[in-house]
Each structure stands twice: as C-alpha cells, then as structure tokens.
Design a protein around this motif. Structure first.
Motif, PDB file in Angstrom:
ATOM      1  N   CYS A 172       0.847  -1.192   0.000  1.00 42.44           N
ATOM      2  CA  CYS A 172       0.000   0.000   0.000  1.00 42.44           C
ATOM      3  C   CYS A 172       0.887   1.249   0.000  1.00 42.44           C
ATOM      4  N   TYR A 173       0.664   2.137  -0.955  1.00 44.34           N
ATOM      5  CA  TYR A 173       1.611   3.224  -1.180  1.00 44.34           C
ATOM      6  C   TYR A 173       1.586   4.308  -0.117  1.00 44.34           C
ATOM      7  N   PHE A 174       0.581   4.272   0.768  1.00 46.75           N
ATOM      8  CA  PHE A 174       0.438   5.314   1.786  1.00 46.75           C
ATOM      9  C   PHE A 174       0.928   4.887   3.155  1.00 46.75           C
ATOM     10  N   ASN A 218      -4.582   2.073  -7.859  1.00 48.66           N
ATOM     11  CA  ASN A 218      -3.650   3.207  -7.764  1.00 48.66           C
ATOM     12  C   ASN A 218      -2.913   3.216  -6.432  1.00 48.66           C
ATOM     13  N   MET A 219      -3.586   2.758  -5.392  1.00 47.03           N
ATOM     14  CA  MET A 219      -2.993   2.712  -4.052  1.00 47.03           C
ATOM     15  C   MET A 219      -2.087   1.498  -3.854  1.00 47.03           C
ATOM     16  N   LYS A 220      -2.083   0.598  -4.827  1.00 50.98           N
ATOM     17  CA  LYS A 220      -1.342  -0.664  -4.731  1.00 50.98           C
ATOM     18  C   LYS A 220      -1.849  -1.521  -3.568  1.00 50.98           C
ATOM     19  N   GLY A 274       8.782   9.531   3.367  1.00 53.76           N
ATOM     20  CA  GLY A 274       9.252   8.152   3.318  1.00 53.76           C
ATOM     21  C   GLY A 274       8.308   7.217   2.595  1.00 53.76           C
ATOM     22  N   THR A 275       7.106   7.712   2.257  1.00 55.82           N
ATOM     23  CA  THR A 275       6.126   6.869   1.564  1.00 55.82           C
ATOM     24  C   THR A 275       6.023   7.255   0.090  1.00 55.82           C
ATOM     25  N   GLU A 276       5.536   6.302  -0.723  1.00 59.07           N
ATOM     26  CA  GLU A 276       5.279   6.586  -2.135  1.00 59.07           C
ATOM     27  C   GLU A 276       4.219   7.671  -2.282  1.00 59.07           C
TER      28      GLU A 276
END
Length: 503
Positions: free
Chosen positions: A237-239, A346-348, A411-413
C-alpha cells in the motif's frame, strides 16, 4: 570526536541510566496519539500505547541498564509538567530517547533540546518514522539533538547505550545517525530483527511503566491492551508509513506459543483489562500461524477469559474467521479504503471489490464485528469516486467505520507522488494537524481542495452513523450486551461533537 564524547558525556558504568520519553504535545486539547499510523488527537478519543518506544526500552533494560519511562500524552502532561516529572526522578541520565512523529517533529526536537539543557552530558537521540525518513533534515533542526535511531530502533538504542557506557566508537553503532563536529554521519543500517521472540513482551513492560486506563481504542472494550505479534507487512500500500520507513515488507513473526503465553500473562496480571488489540499490520496474512495461535488460546481456555481484535486483510478466509471467533476474537479491522477498483489499484492495495464484499459477508456469518477504514484524496480521486466509496461503506454496513483523508508522510510513495504532482505544496510539518491536534488535510488535488476532502469525511461520518437502521442496530446490540453498551456509549460520547458540528 570520541575523545570529546569521553570528556563531555557522563558514563555511569553498569549503573548508567536511560530515559525514554513520549514527549508532551498539545495537552491542552487532549491526548496526542503519536504512534498511531496517523499521529493526531483523534476524533474518537483513541490513544495508542507507545509500543515501539516501549519495546526499545525493554530491550535496553534487558541489557542491564536502569530505565525510566514517561508517556506524557497519556497523562495529558504539559511541557513543564513533564520536565518536573523528569527532575523528580533525581537521575543523571546518560542517554535520553524520544519518540517522534511528523506532525509533532518540531515540538519533539524542542523538547529534546530542553532535556539537553537539563542534562548537558547526556546523549539525546530521536526515533520514529519521520527522522528515519528525513535523518539529516531532522538533525539540522537543532544542534542539541545528538543522534537518530534510523529504522527499527530496539537494537540501535541498545547498542548505543553500550557504546556510551563502554566508550567505544559511535561509528560502530549500526543504524545510528550522529554528529561529528559539524558533519552529520549516517552509519551502516541496522538489519531488521528476525527473531522477534527475543523482544520482551509489551504486556510486561506495560505492567512496569504504564496504566491501561490511560489508553483507549474505540473498537475495543475498555480498558484494553495493545501488543504486536509480528513486524513488517508484505502488502505494498503506497500510503502506509511503518512498512516503508521502519519495519519493511517482510512479516517477521513471533511463535504461536510465545503469543499465547503473553495472552496468558495478560489474563493473570491485568484483571481489569477486557480486550487485547493485536496491532500487526497484517496479523492474519499467514493462515496456518493464525490458526495455530487460535488453537493454543482455546487449549489454554484463554478464549473464555478475554476478547481480542486484530487488523485483518480482506483475503482472510471463512474457516479461519470461524476459528478466530471460537478463540475469542470479537472484531477485525480491514483497510477497505475505497469503493473504486481503479483507486484500489492506484494505491497498490492488491485487493478487489469482490474480495471485500465476500470478506464482509463471511465475517458477519462467522459472528465477527468489523471496523472498516476508508480514505479519500488518493491518486485518481474524484467527487464521483468519493461518493462511490460512501455508498459502498453504507452497503457493507459494518459495525463501525472511519473516514479520513490521505495522510502523505515522508518516506512513503504517497508523499513522493503528492510532492511530484504539486498536490503537496506545504513543507511545514506542523500543518499536518490543526491547532487542536486533530487531522488536517494538506493534499489539494487538481479538482478537489483539501477543505472539500475534509468536508466530505465529515459528511460521510454523519451519513454513516446517523442512519436510522444503524442507530437501531447499535441500540439492540447495547441492550443485549452490557460490555457493548459501555463501548458504544464511550464511542458515541467521543465522536458526537464531530457528528453534529458544522462542516
């Protein structure tokens, strides 16, 4: 530099004392939940235990160091009250460890600097997601901060304490960021801990340092205790901030026996505690291990003595849900996030709408309550997808639900995406929360402003909780179960001001 350390910093030999502090922040408004995945003073009154700080303290203590521990937000202590508490301990600390978060980072650095003034011979070190993601930038905020534990802090703090005690080079402490005159040195990274059974139990540390009645988790019966049974998360999860900054994507777990034994300790040592909250990002990711833990809880009879809840990804199967219910599990928490498959992609998230629907259906059939998490403001969000998410939430009709805007942490996508797209133009981290400590949205999409995102979450919360069907169901639930009545009343008291305020 090592000669300067030897001359200026106190070495207490085997009796060297270490202070661990969850710093005070916005006490006039409530209890700041620093170690939550999104640090803030929450709408529902949730206050997380400072577990990562606590585990580091436990590891350091097991190495033979004397340890003091202060969780200032849990007691709603001000800056001055915290300083007085520390003074009253009467110790001369050689090492001071402070937890941090993105919204409170400037405050945390200032508090660390004030402790350096109080104990000029001490080594003041920060830990947490923010300094891990931005180590040099954080060190540059104040030259009274001596170092940062970059990454998983437990063994970094332990090794730092040993180095300070023995006078060995700081360059040998893996995971440490420190100053050498005007230069900021970033040491080799500390490997992730693989044998998690070696880490002392949170419950024993809570017994020693904290009071469970100071903490609250809206989905759990009060009072509750939080623990981790593993670290890291294989999802992408990209967040999500902890896997991308500190714990990584490898899920490293404690043995089933070790987990069951900690449950037994809680039952025997906390007679007032009604529920255990398992805070692992993906507790149920390993089906066999989940079932092994459940079987041990049943064999020991713990399932009849205490309830528990956990974060559970939506790939959880029905048979395991049934066994979890038998083992005392009362509620599961999935990150559903959106009712749009495009946004999930989109959020993976790696999940599907069909998967979510099946999960909710099976959980209800197994008798498990669900606290669902929803989030707006992600890549590709529109007013239509936001409304789609709300309709999906109402359709699923879980026991409780939360609606928040995206929190893009360094530090996050998600943070990198927001910066690169020009959606995150504010680099003052104090603005990640409002003056009262509650969440503030800093994302402004092309088509939706931050104010609109926040207003939608307020609107969604009202639409969800003020439905006649929902109110009736919660009323029946409260009448049938005294503990649920207490949980529902406490939750309503906390969230009511937010439900009825103007947006």
């Amino acid at each position: 530099y090592n000669e300067k350390i030897k001359n200026d910093i106190y070495f207490g030999g085997n009796e060297m004392r270490v202070l661990f502090v969850n710093p005070p922040f916005k006490a006039e408004y409530g209890k700041f939940s620093r170690e939550a995945r999104s640090a803030m003073i929450t709408n529902s009154g949730v206050v997380y235990y400072p577990l990562w700080l606590l585990y580091a303290a436990g590891v350091t203590q097991e190495q033979g160091f004397d340890v003091d521990f202060l969780d200032a937000p849990a007691k709603q202590m001000t800056h001055q009250q915290s300083i007085e508490w520390i003074k009253q301990k009467g110790a001369d600390y050689s090492l001071i460890v402070l937890d941090t978060s993105t919204p409170s980072i400037y405050n945390d650095v200032r508090f660390g600097a004030s402790l350096k003034d109080l104990f000029p011979r001490s080594f003041v070190v920060l830990m947490g997601t923010h300094p891990t993601a931005l180590p040099k930038e954080t060190m540059e905020l104040n030259d009274k901060i001596d170092g940062i534990a970059k990454g998983e802090a437990d063994y970094i703090i332990r090794d730092l304490a040993i180095a300070l005690r023995d006078g060995t080079p700081l360059s040998d402490v893996r995971g440490l960021v420190y100053r050498n005159k005007k230069e900021i040195i970033v040491n080799e990274e500390m490997p992730l801990i693989t044998n998690v059974d070696e880490i002392p139990w949170a419950a024993k540390l809570i017994k020693q340092f904290l009071d469970p009645k100071d903490y609250f988790f809206a989905a759990a019966e009060y009072p509750e205790i939080q623990i981790f049974t593993g670290r890291g998360c294989p999802a992408r999860c990209y967040f999500c901030v902890y896997p991308q900054t500190i714990h990584g994507h490898q899920y490293r777990v404690r043995s089933a026996q070790n987990v069951a034994d900690e449950f037994e300790y809680i039952v025997n040592n906390f007679p007032d505690v009604k529920e255990v909250v398992i805070e692992d990002d993906t507790f149920t990711i390993n089906r066999n291990r989940t079932q092994d833990i459940c079987k041990l809880l049943i064999e020991k009879g713990i399932n009849k003595k205490i309830k528990w809840l956990c974060n559970a990804r939506v790939n959880l199967d029905y048979d395991t849900m049934v066994l979890m219910k038998q083992a005392g599990c009362s509620l599961i928490i999935p990150g559903i996030e959106s009712g749009s498959q495009e946004l999930l992609n989109n959020m993976k998230k790696g999940t599907t709408i069909k998967q979510i629907e099946e999960y909710v259906k099976n959980a209800k059939k197994a008798g498990l309550l669900i606290h669902a998490c929803y989030m707006v403001g992600n890549k590709g969000e529109t007013r239509e997808t936001m409304e789609q998410t709300l309709k999906f939430a109402i359709k699923l009709d879980t026991d409780t639900a939360q609606f928040y805007t995206l929190h893009p942490y360094p530090g996050t996508e998600a943070y990198n995406w927001a910066v690169e797209a020009g959606y995150l133009k504010n680099d003052n981290f104090e603005n990640w929360i409002k003056e009262d400590g509650t969440h503030n949205c800093v994302i402004n999409l092309d088509n939706i402003s931050a104010k609109e995102l926040v207003a939608f979450c307020d609107y969604a919360r009202k639409r969800y909780y003020l439905r006649p069907k929902y109110i009736l169901r919660k009323g029946i639930q409260s009448l049938k179960n005294k503990d649920e009545l207490v949980r529902n009343v406490k939750g309503f008291v906390n969230i009511a001001p937010k439900l009825f305020r103007k947006s």
